[in-house]
Design an enzyme around this catalytic site. Structure first.
Site, PDB file in Angstrom:
ATOM      1  N   CYS A 185       0.814  -1.225   0.000  1.00 25.77           N
ATOM      2  CA  CYS A 185       0.000   0.000   0.000  1.00 25.77           C
ATOM      3  C   CYS A 185       0.846   1.273   0.000  1.00 25.77           C
ATOM      4  O   CYS A 185       0.649   2.169  -0.831  1.00 25.77           O
ATOM      5  CB  CYS A 185      -0.986  -0.026   1.162  1.00 25.77           C
ATOM      6  SG  CYS A 185      -0.234   0.087   2.811  1.00 25.77           S
ATOM      7  N   HIS A 206      -2.868   1.255   6.795  1.00 30.57           N
ATOM      8  CA  HIS A 206      -3.185   1.163   5.366  1.00 30.57           C
ATOM      9  C   HIS A 206      -3.368   2.568   4.799  1.00 30.57           C
ATOM     10  O   HIS A 206      -3.864   3.477   5.468  1.00 30.57           O
ATOM     11  CB  HIS A 206      -4.446   0.338   5.130  1.00 30.57           C
ATOM     12  CG  HIS A 206      -4.656  -0.007   3.674  1.00 30.57           C
ATOM     13  ND1 HIS A 206      -3.873  -0.891   2.989  1.00 30.57           N
ATOM     14  CD2 HIS A 206      -5.568   0.477   2.762  1.00 30.57           C
ATOM     15  CE1 HIS A 206      -4.280  -0.981   1.722  1.00 30.57           C
ATOM     16  NE2 HIS A 206      -5.298  -0.157   1.572  1.00 30.57           N
ATOM     17  N   HIS A 240      -5.671   1.787  -4.622  1.00 27.95           N
ATOM     18  CA  HIS A 240      -4.767   1.313  -3.566  1.00 27.95           C
ATOM     19  C   HIS A 240      -4.333  -0.121  -3.854  1.00 27.95           C
ATOM     20  O   HIS A 240      -4.882  -0.803  -4.730  1.00 27.95           O
ATOM     21  CB  HIS A 240      -5.443   1.403  -2.197  1.00 27.95           C
ATOM     22  CG  HIS A 240      -6.545   0.398  -1.992  1.00 27.95           C
ATOM     23  ND1 HIS A 240      -6.744  -0.274  -0.809  1.00 27.95           N
ATOM     24  CD2 HIS A 240      -7.521  -0.064  -2.829  1.00 27.95           C
ATOM     25  CE1 HIS A 240      -7.785  -1.084  -0.907  1.00 27.95           C
ATOM     26  NE2 HIS A 240      -8.280  -0.972  -2.122  1.00 27.95           N
TER      27      HIS A 240
END
Length: 338
Positions: free
Chosen positions: A253, A301, A313
């Site tokens: 990420c 995240h 993402h």
């Protein structure tokens, strides 16, 4: 002798002299100039057509795509058929090569025999048989020669028949290939024309509106760095998630957001907590495309916000880089790095 004069109040009235022709021309030019200035200043301006809105341009692009997609599919269909038919034609041509050699050889033999008979005459051949062969055997040999000649003729005819059959098939295929090649070229030209129109329409979009491959249409991208980052991240859609990867073919990420902004000349640390501190805080209501969006209280995240509640993402192992809603995870906040 006194001269009679009219009293001053009795002078005949006179008209003022007319301006010369040159002066009248100057006046007309001055009036024209004044009118032009008035138009330029908007005082007498004619109504102008308003520039099309982003939605109107998008609608025109969608209309062009409605024409482009069937054109592309027809092009793909013709190209696939063309490939198959070219292979069939090539295979037939390969089969015809030995047949052509056989027929050429047989025809050469016939030609040699005809030339020999023409030069020496058939009587010498028959005479040799008559003088060197017993009468009882002569008839048998003549029958054999006749049979051999008939068999050779039959073989040549058989070879030529197969060759002509392949030739007819190849001729039909070649005609079909010529037609399909023409169709392919026409479809390619049509595709090029539609592509050109789509590019023209896309160029009319304001600079803050981008249409990156892999992502939805995005408007209101104020920062040029954000535009570059969005385009870069969207180009990675479909790439695999790999823990610790920062590109160019796999990402985690924070590796994806780092890679996207690196393309825009902005350096981010490959760690969500550091990226949180490297950006400045913006509220959810003020968030705009290109901002980083973080999730969970421990910020483990991060994604790249696209606006309208969407982001691009790298989710997790087994899920590639993708576009999704930010609402499927608890949002911790937004940060702006450009």
């Amino acid at each position: 002798m006194p001269v009679a004069t009219m009293p001053p109040h009795r002078h005949a009235p006179s008209q003022p002299p007319a301006p010369p022709v040159g002066a009248r021309r100057v006046v007309r030019r001055l009036l024209t100039l004044v009118a032009a200035v008035a138009v330029g200043a908007g005082l007498l301006a004619a109504p102008a057509h308003a520039a099309p809105s982003v939605d109107e341009i998008d609608a025109q692009i969608d209309k062009q795509w409605e024409q482009l997609e069937p054109t592309i599919e027809n092009y793909n269909k013709v190209r696939a058929q063309l490939k198959v038919n070219k292979k069939k034609s090539d295979d037939l041509e390969k089969k015809m090569v030995p047949l052509q050699l056989q027929s050429d050889l047989a025809m050469n033999q016939v030609g040699d025999m005809a030339a020999r008979y023409y030069m020496r005459g058939p009587s010498q051949e028959i005479g040799a048989l008559l003088t060197s062969t017993k009468p009882g055997i002569l008839g048998e040999q003549l029958v054999i020669l006749d049979h051999l000649a008939a068999e050779q003729k039959k073989q040549v005819a058989s070879v030529l028949a197969v060759r002509d059959k392949y030739n007819r098939q190849k001729r039909k295929l070649d005609e079909l290939i010529a037609t399909q090649t023409k169709q392919s070229n026409e479809l390619a030209a049509k595709k090029k024309q539609i592509d050109s129109e789509i590019k023209r329409l896309t160029a009319m979009l304001p600079v803050t509106s981008i249409r990156p491959a892999g992502c939805p249409a995005i408007d209101g991208v104020v920062s040029s760095a954000a535009r570059t980052a969005i385009k870069t991240a969207c180009a990675q859609v479909g790439d695999p998630y790999v823990w610790g990867a920062t590109g160019p073919n796999a990402f985690d990420c924070s590796g994806l957001t780092q890679y996207a902004y690196k393309a825009a000349g902005i350096s981010l640390t490959h760690f969500t907590g550091a990226q949180w501190n490297e950006g400045r805080a913006v509220s959810r209501s003020d968030a705009r495309p290109g901002d980083l969006v973080f999730f969970y209280s421990d910020l483990h995240h991060v994604g790249l916000y696209l606006g309208n509640g969407m982001m691009v993402h790298a989710p997790r192992t087994g899920k590639p880089v993708q576009v999704t809603k930010i609402s499927y995870m608890p949002v911790a906040g937004f940060r702006r790095v450009s």
